[in-house]
Write an enzyme that holds these catalytic residues in place. Structure first.
Site, mmCIF file in Angstrom:
data_model
loop_
_atom_site.group_PDB
_atom_site.id
_atom_site.type_symbol
_atom_site.label_atom_id
_atom_site.label_comp_id
_atom_site.label_asym_id
_atom_site.label_seq_id
_atom_site.Cartn_x
_atom_site.Cartn_y
_atom_site.Cartn_z
ATOM 1 N N LYS A 143 -12.386 12.266 -48.821
ATOM 2 C CA LYS A 143 -12.845 11.476 -47.680
ATOM 3 C C LYS A 143 -11.670 11.261 -46.730
ATOM 4 C CE LYS A 143 -16.674 9.224 -49.882
ATOM 5 N NZ LYS A 143 -17.218 7.915 -50.242
ATOM 6 N N HIS A 146 -8.366 6.620 -43.814
ATOM 7 C CA HIS A 146 -8.662 5.833 -42.623
ATOM 8 C C HIS A 146 -7.629 4.733 -42.369
ATOM 9 C CE1 HIS A 146 -10.258 2.715 -45.201
ATOM 10 N NE2 HIS A 146 -11.153 3.547 -45.715
ATOM 11 N N HIS A 149 -6.297 2.672 -45.179
ATOM 12 C CA HIS A 149 -5.317 3.304 -46.060
ATOM 13 C C HIS A 149 -3.949 3.363 -45.390
ATOM 14 C CE1 HIS A 149 -9.220 5.258 -47.474
ATOM 15 N NE2 HIS A 149 -8.873 4.405 -48.417
HETATM 16 N N1 ARG Z 1 -10.183 3.455 -52.732
HETATM 17 C C1 ARG Z 1 -10.538 2.198 -52.172
HETATM 18 C C2 ARG Z 1 -11.035 2.378 -50.752
HETATM 19 O O1 ARG Z 1 -10.687 3.334 -50.116
HETATM 20 C C3 ARG Z 1 -9.406 1.221 -52.173
HETATM 21 C C4 ARG Z 1 -8.960 0.812 -53.546
HETATM 22 C C5 ARG Z 1 -8.335 -0.545 -53.553
HETATM 23 N N2 ARG Z 1 -7.877 -0.941 -54.848
HETATM 24 C C6 ARG Z 1 -8.641 -1.462 -55.797
HETATM 25 N N3 ARG Z 1 -8.074 -1.793 -56.924
HETATM 26 N N4 ARG Z 1 -9.897 -1.684 -55.610
HETATM 27 O O2 ARG Z 1 -11.770 1.560 -50.240
#
Ligand code: ARG
Length: 621
Positions: A143, A146, A149
């Site tokens: 994906k 964004h 991130h």
């Molecule tokens: N991968 C998730 C996202 O892009 C963020 C992860 C954040 N960390 C967690 N422990 N939930 O939305």
């Protein structure tokens, strides 16, 4: 470890010793209430007279009284002023300069951070450091990378550095979004549209393209399926016969990408070797590509974890515990937590097992938090996640807390940050980090070229444009309060004027250039004659440099990168107004040496601050 030295602490001690007998207090009571000032005209240290807690007198009277009695002999290194209800202390310039400048020249990169803050026992290094996990960046494979991130990466990178420099053992963890039905969809899409060659070349970009293509098909197929499902539900409600509709639905579902994805993901969950092998390849190639991008930002992760890595056993244990304790309940076939029943109505309800028996994002986080505590025995864990997930993280912490793991929950902290608005690239809305950097670099390059003379002297303008572009993005991201969002504005961030990355880089490069032109051996500077530095510009610059260790310690408290940036900008402003007053070229040799020492100390502090933020200071630009 270089011995930590904070010049302002030296003055705190000095003042406390003299003040204590005057007000009949212990030195240890005075020391902590001596605080720094926001602007130097208020003094170098300030003490609110009320903090002395002297009964029966107004703070202003106390201030006047103490100021009149404070020793003024030659041995005293400060002058005192009563300013209303405050006592202001000014460090005497000559002793300050001869203390601070050589200290910085000697301590170099170690000047600033107090490396004992993260020790288990600040007085005994041998007992080791406290451990902090900083979880940040955490993109989703296939994906887009964004804005959320991007910020998580920049802020998390900064926090990890801050903790590492102040004596903590830091584990930098990336928790990838790398599990779920969408990876079944991706695998099937890859069989249709994928190319091994493209995958090797640019895995992230290629997987994303494949994902977009297959999602489109999935969506188109789902439209009639969803319509039929809706019709069936409606008809059932009124007791009508739905068998004909069901017969129509079944083959559509069977032939759909959605169903194929579900099946494929099921085979991943069941550990099918082929399915796992393909998924592992996607994951590994994506990670190696991510690593290269992270490197450009001076970030290296210790652990690439991810949703796929959460153990089934721990997830089952969490579920059993939650049900046993009556925290989770079964509702219409799904398992959920109703937070209103646990004194947290604001957190609403959260499903942790879907009706089809599959766990969710939250379920994996609930297991992961406990696994990490078991595995690493952390003293602190920081999640750097966008404020859009505030509820999710609050649900995670709350559930952990009420299910018998209060100790774990109390060690965890959510650093929640606001949105970046308007981050897009020329190519469109797809936003990979490399594309964003590439766009900013194009602009940066234009800005650099506008100064032809300087540009021609650069050996590798491309590489410099790259570093400056990254600095632009990072400084724009770090200069406001973390919780506030901002607009992604390429023109603004790449400007040389204003509080920008290029401005700081220019300040650093200019100091390097002054040193190059002087052609003096920098290692000889400590023997300079400090009495040559008498101009107010020189004195004020040194006063600012003296504050740096306090600024770092304060940053540990605020956990705000802006604490560092505000200071660096102030310092850079002070520098740029000094150059005309404190010229090096053309001054007599001793004066030249003293001024160079001052500039080298300033350069060092600038360097220390910039690298703490994750920037790579340039020597020419
Ligand atoms: N991968 C998730 C996202 O892009 C963020 C992860 C954040 N960390 C967690 N422990 N939930 O939305």
């Amino acid at each position: 470890m270089a011995k930590y030295e904070n010049p302002v602490d030296f003055y705190r001690q000095h003042i406390a010793e003299r003040l204590a007998p005057l007000v009949d207090k212990k030195e240890s009571e005075i020391y902590p209430v001596l605080s720094w000032t926001t602007t130097l005209d208020k003094g170098d240290l300030i003490l609110p007279a009320a903090a002395l807690r002297i009964k029966g007198k107004k703070p202003q009277e106390i201030a006047d009284d103490v100021a009149s009695k404070f020793p003024t002999d030659d041995q005293t290194l400060v002058t005192i002023q009563a300013q209303g209800a405050f006592l202001a202390f000014f460090f005497k310039p000559q002793s300050l300069i001869s203390r601070v400048v050589p200290l910085i020249l000697q301590q170099k990169e170690a000047y600033g951070p107090n490396p004992t803050l993260g020790l288990k026992d600040p007085k005994d290094e041998s007992k080791g450091s406290k451990k902090v996990i900083v979880e940040f960046s955490s993109p989703n494979i296939a994906k887009e990378f964004h804005q959320g991130h991007l910020r998580s990466t920049i802020i998390g990178g900064f926090l990890s550095k801050l903790y590492a420099q102040t004596g903590w053992e830091v584990i930098r963890m990336n928790y990838l979004g790398d599990w779920g039905k969408q990876y079944g969809l991706l695998a099937n899409g890859f069989r249709k549209f994928g190319s091994d060659e493209q995958l090797e070349k640019d895995s992230i970009q290629h997987l994303f393209q494949v994902y977009v293509q297959i999602s489109k098909i999935q969506k188109e197929q789902n439209e009639p399926i969803d319509a039929l499902k809706k019709e069936i539900t409606e008809k059932r409600k009124t007791g009508q016969d739905v068998s004909e509709l069901e017969a129509k639905l079944a083959p559509l579902v069977d032939a759909s990408e959605d169903e194929a994805a579900r099946k494929y993901f099921k085979s991943m969950e069941d550990n099918d070797p082929d399915a796992i092998a393909l998924w592992t390849k996607f994951r590994d190639l994506s990670i190696s590509k991510y690593k290269k991008t992270y490197q450009r930002l001076n970030i290296a992760f210790d652990v690439f974890s991810g949703e796929s890595q959460v153990g089934k056993e721990m997830m089952e244990k969490v579920l059993t515990d939650l049900k046993k304790q009556g925290i989770a309940e079964v509702d219409q076939g799904a398992t959920l937590i109703d937070f209103s029943k646990h004194g947290a109505k604001k957190l609403n309800k959260a499903i942790i097992i879907r009706r089809d028996g599959t766990p969710l994002y939250l379920t994996r986080d609930l297991a992961a938090i406990l696994e990490r505590h078991e595995k690493y025995g952390f003293d602190k864990m920081i999640y750097v996640i966008a404020d859009q997930q505030n509820e999710h993280v609050a649900q995670l912490f709350k559930t952990t807390e009420i299910s018998g793991h209060k100790d774990v929950a109390s060690k965890c902290e959510h650093i929640s940050f606001g949105m970046v608005k308007g981050m897009s690239t020329r190519k469109g809305t797809v936003k990979f980090l490399d594309d964003v950097i590439a766009d900013v670099r194009v602009k940066m390059w234009d800005v650099m070229k506008s100064n032809e003379k300087k540009y021609e002297q650069l050996e590798n303008p491309e590489a410099i444009a790259d570093v400056l572009a990254i600095s632009s993005i990072m400084v724009q991201d770090l200069k406001g309060k973390v919780r506030n969002g901002y607009d992604f504005n390429i023109d603004q961030m790449t400007a040389f004027e204003g509080d920008t990355g290029p401005y700081l880089q220019y300040a650093h490069a200019r100091l390097c250039s002054i040193e190059r032109k002087a052609g003096v051996d920098l290692s000889t500077l400590s023997s300079a004659d400090w009495s040559k530095l008498s101009e107010s510009h020189a004195v004020n610059l040194v006063r600012a440099l003296a504050q740096w260790p306090d600024v770092v310690t304060n940053t540990v408290k605020t956990q705000e990168p802006a604490t560092v940036l505000t200071y660096l900008f102030k310092m850079a402003h002070a520098l740029s107004s000094s150059y005309d007053q404190l010229q090096v070229v053309g001054s007599e040799p001793e004066l030249q040496k003293a001024r160079l020492a001052l500039y080298e100390a300033a350069r060092q502090v600038l360097w220390n601050g910039m690298t703490l933020l994750g920037l790579s200071p340039v020597e020419r630009m």
